[in-house]
Enzyme design. Structure first.
Site, PDB file in Angstrom:
ATOM      1  N   GLY A  12      27.956  -4.595  49.744  1.00 16.79           N
ATOM      2  CA  GLY A  12      28.251  -5.856  50.439  1.00 16.79           C
ATOM      3  C   GLY A  12      28.408  -5.636  51.930  1.00 16.79           C
ATOM      4  N   ASP A  66      32.050   4.236  43.380  1.00 16.96           N
ATOM      5  CA  ASP A  66      31.163   4.040  42.223  1.00 16.96           C
ATOM      6  C   ASP A  66      29.894   4.901  42.271  1.00 16.96           C
ATOM      7  OD1 ASP A  66      32.944   2.188  41.415  1.00 16.96           O
ATOM      8  OD2 ASP A  66      31.661   0.441  41.709  1.00 16.96           O
ATOM      9  N   GLU A 123      34.085   0.760  33.164  1.00 13.60           N
ATOM     10  CA  GLU A 123      34.588  -0.619  33.022  1.00 13.60           C
ATOM     11  C   GLU A 123      33.445  -1.622  32.787  1.00 13.60           C
ATOM     12  OE1 GLU A 123      36.443  -2.183  36.624  1.00 13.60           O
ATOM     13  OE2 GLU A 123      35.060  -1.037  37.865  1.00 13.60           O
ATOM     14  N   GLN A 130      42.303   5.615  40.991  1.00 11.78           N
ATOM     15  CA  GLN A 130      41.025   6.298  41.267  1.00 11.78           C
ATOM     16  C   GLN A 130      40.586   6.139  42.721  1.00 11.78           C
ATOM     17  OE1 GLN A 130      38.168   5.455  37.678  1.00 11.78           O
ATOM     18  NE2 GLN A 130      39.801   3.958  37.644  1.00 11.78           N
TER      19      GLN A 130
HETATM   20  P1  ATP Z   1      32.815  -2.302  47.065  1.00  3.66           P
HETATM   21  O1  ATP Z   1      31.711  -1.342  46.644  1.00  3.66           O
HETATM   22  O2  ATP Z   1      34.137  -1.681  47.043  1.00  3.66           O
HETATM   23  O3  ATP Z   1      32.764  -3.634  46.352  1.00  3.66           O
HETATM   24  P2  ATP Z   1      31.541  -3.679  49.235  1.00  3.66           P
HETATM   25  O4  ATP Z   1      31.290  -3.326  50.642  1.00  3.66           O
HETATM   26  O5  ATP Z   1      30.325  -3.862  48.356  1.00  3.66           O
HETATM   27  O6  ATP Z   1      32.538  -2.605  48.645  1.00  3.66           O
HETATM   28  P3  ATP Z   1      32.039  -6.543  49.191  1.00  3.66           P
HETATM   29  O7  ATP Z   1      33.292  -7.300  48.933  1.00  3.66           O
HETATM   30  O8  ATP Z   1      30.863  -6.836  48.335  1.00  3.66           O
HETATM   31  O9  ATP Z   1      32.445  -5.002  49.171  1.00  3.66           O
HETATM   32  O10 ATP Z   1      31.592  -6.801  50.708  1.00  3.66           O
HETATM   33  C1  ATP Z   1      32.505  -6.601  51.780  1.00  3.66           C
HETATM   34  C2  ATP Z   1      32.293  -7.659  52.815  1.00  3.66           C
HETATM   35  O11 ATP Z   1      30.951  -7.583  53.339  1.00  3.66           O
HETATM   36  C3  ATP Z   1      32.406  -9.100  52.317  1.00  3.66           C
HETATM   37  O12 ATP Z   1      33.740  -9.527  52.229  1.00  3.66           O
HETATM   38  C4  ATP Z   1      31.636  -9.866  53.372  1.00  3.66           C
HETATM   39  O13 ATP Z   1      32.415 -10.075  54.519  1.00  3.66           O
HETATM   40  C5  ATP Z   1      30.500  -8.878  53.702  1.00  3.66           C
HETATM   41  N1  ATP Z   1      29.328  -9.259  52.900  1.00  3.66           N
HETATM   42  C6  ATP Z   1      29.105  -9.002  51.592  1.00  3.66           C
HETATM   43  N2  ATP Z   1      27.955  -9.581  51.174  1.00  3.66           N
HETATM   44  C7  ATP Z   1      27.463 -10.244  52.241  1.00  3.66           C
HETATM   45  C8  ATP Z   1      26.323 -11.072  52.460  1.00  3.66           C
HETATM   46  N3  ATP Z   1      25.448 -11.335  51.483  1.00  3.66           N
HETATM   47  N4  ATP Z   1      26.146 -11.606  53.694  1.00  3.66           N
HETATM   48  C9  ATP Z   1      27.023 -11.351  54.688  1.00  3.66           C
HETATM   49  N5  ATP Z   1      28.118 -10.585  54.538  1.00  3.66           N
HETATM   50  C10 ATP Z   1      28.345 -10.050  53.350  1.00  3.66           C
END
Ligand code: ATP
Length: 320
Positions: A104, A128, A223, A252
């Site tokens: 994300g 992960d 999970e 974890q």
């Molecule tokens: P984890 O692997 O721990 O879930 P992550 O980086 O994938 O980490 P997310 O919550 O999916 O965690 O994304 C973190 C942040 O990145 C979001 O809260 C948002 O602000 C930004 N983000 C995620 N997806 C998008 C998107 N499609 N467009 C713009 N910003 C995004």
């Protein structure tokens, strides 16, 4: 390039502090001013941006979590939120950005690069190990060590009774932690989202072990493959086993980063800054075979990591 910034976003993981420290000190060593953005994209939109000095990252490499804090922000997914974020980068004269996080967070980085032309390098931070473009992400090794310590302890108490222990580990779409920890802890079976499992055949296999004289068994469940509680009920109902469930949960994500994570985060942080100085953008720095490599974010975010079939085979053969 004179000014760069670094931030951590999404779920935190051990090694993020080591990566920030590396970005800050590599930047300073190469004549840059390095800013820290608090709370990921949320803090970027709120202009929570501060100059970091070398001393600000002292005594940080061994600490878990992220001192810049992390956050999730729905607002950053909107055009308005993104405009605010870009406006703050420009107002602070920041010409390059290092984003440390999962899929994300890297998607947000890709948007800043493709839509707004911001120079950005991403670093994979997620326990992960589901991010394409790196053989391993920051935090994975520490999480595996934590899981194995827990399974070893459970194994000791399990040996004293004839019980089946189901241990649920993190991994919504990716069974890497479950598979590797099952191999490293000598578990009897592993259940992961990538592979369809047959509960009867797992139960039968464990029954054979009991007949052969084994007094306990451990099953690791990712999970994303289902709740260990539900699977445990099936073990009781179908197999008649005396089961105990442990959901390892957020422990974890915590703890001091392992030596591997400290050095990986340090190498990646250094490569990110040097990449920005050399003009790289829209890429993620990751660990290739043994060297650091850069992969376009467009590729990182559209390709999927394959399950390591060799490791799966090893897990199957060694748990017989
Ligand atoms: P984890 O692997 O721990 O879930 P992550 O980086 O994938 O980490 P997310 O919550 O999916 O965690 O994304 C973190 C942040 O990145 C979001 O809260 C948002 O602000 C930004 N983000 C995620 N997806 C998008 C998107 N499609 N467009 C713009 N910003 C995004």
């Amino acid at each position: 390039m004179n000014r760069i910034a670094v931030m951590t976003s999404g779920g935190d993981c051990p090694g993020m502090n080591a990566a920030i420290r590396s970005v800050v000190r590599t930047g300073i060593a190469n004549g840059l001013e390095v800013f820290g953005i608090e709370q990921g994209y949320k803090g970027l939109m709120e202009n929570r941006i501060k100059l970091l000095e070398s001393k600000d990252v002292a005594n940080m490499i061994q600490r878990g979590g992220t001192f810049l804090k992390s956050a999730r922000s729905l607002e950053f997914k909107t055009d308005e939120g993104q405009q605010m974020a870009v406006g703050n980068l420009e107002a602070n004269g920041i010409e390059g950005l290092v984003v440390i996080g999962g899929d994300g967070s890297l998607t947000g980085a890709r948007i800043l690069h493709e839509k707004f032309g911001i120079k950005v390098v991403g670093l994979p931070g997620s326990i992960d190990n589901d991010i394409y473009g790196t053989s391993i992400s920051i935090g994975v090794d520490t999480a595996l060590n934590t899981i194995c310590r827990a399974v070893d302890m459970i194994n000791e108490t399990a040996s004293s009774h004839d019980r089946t222990f189901l241990i649920e580990v993190m991994g919504r779409n990716c069974g890497y932690l479950a598979l590797m920890s099952a191999i490293a802890s000598g578990a009897e079976a592993v259940i992961i989202p990538e592979v369809k499992y047959n509960i009867e055949s797992i139960i039968n296999k464990i029954k054979v072990r009991y007949v052969e004289g084994k007094s306990r068994s451990v099953v690791i469940v990712a999970e994303g493959a289902g709740s260990a509680y539900d699977i445990g009920k099936a073990f009781q109902l179908i197999g008649g086993f005396d089961t105990r469930i442990t959901v390892l949960g957020h422990l974890q994500r915590g703890g001091a980063p392992s030596v591997f994570d400290r050095t990986l985060a340090t190498r990646l942080g250094s490569a990110a800054v040097k990449g920005l100085i050399e003009g790289r953008t829209g890429v993620m720095a990751g660990l290739g075979n043994r060297e650091i490599s850069f992969t376009p974010l467009s590729e990182v975010l559209t390709k999927k990591r394959d399950l390591d079939e060799t490791m799966l085979k090893i897990a199957e053969e060694l748990s017989l």
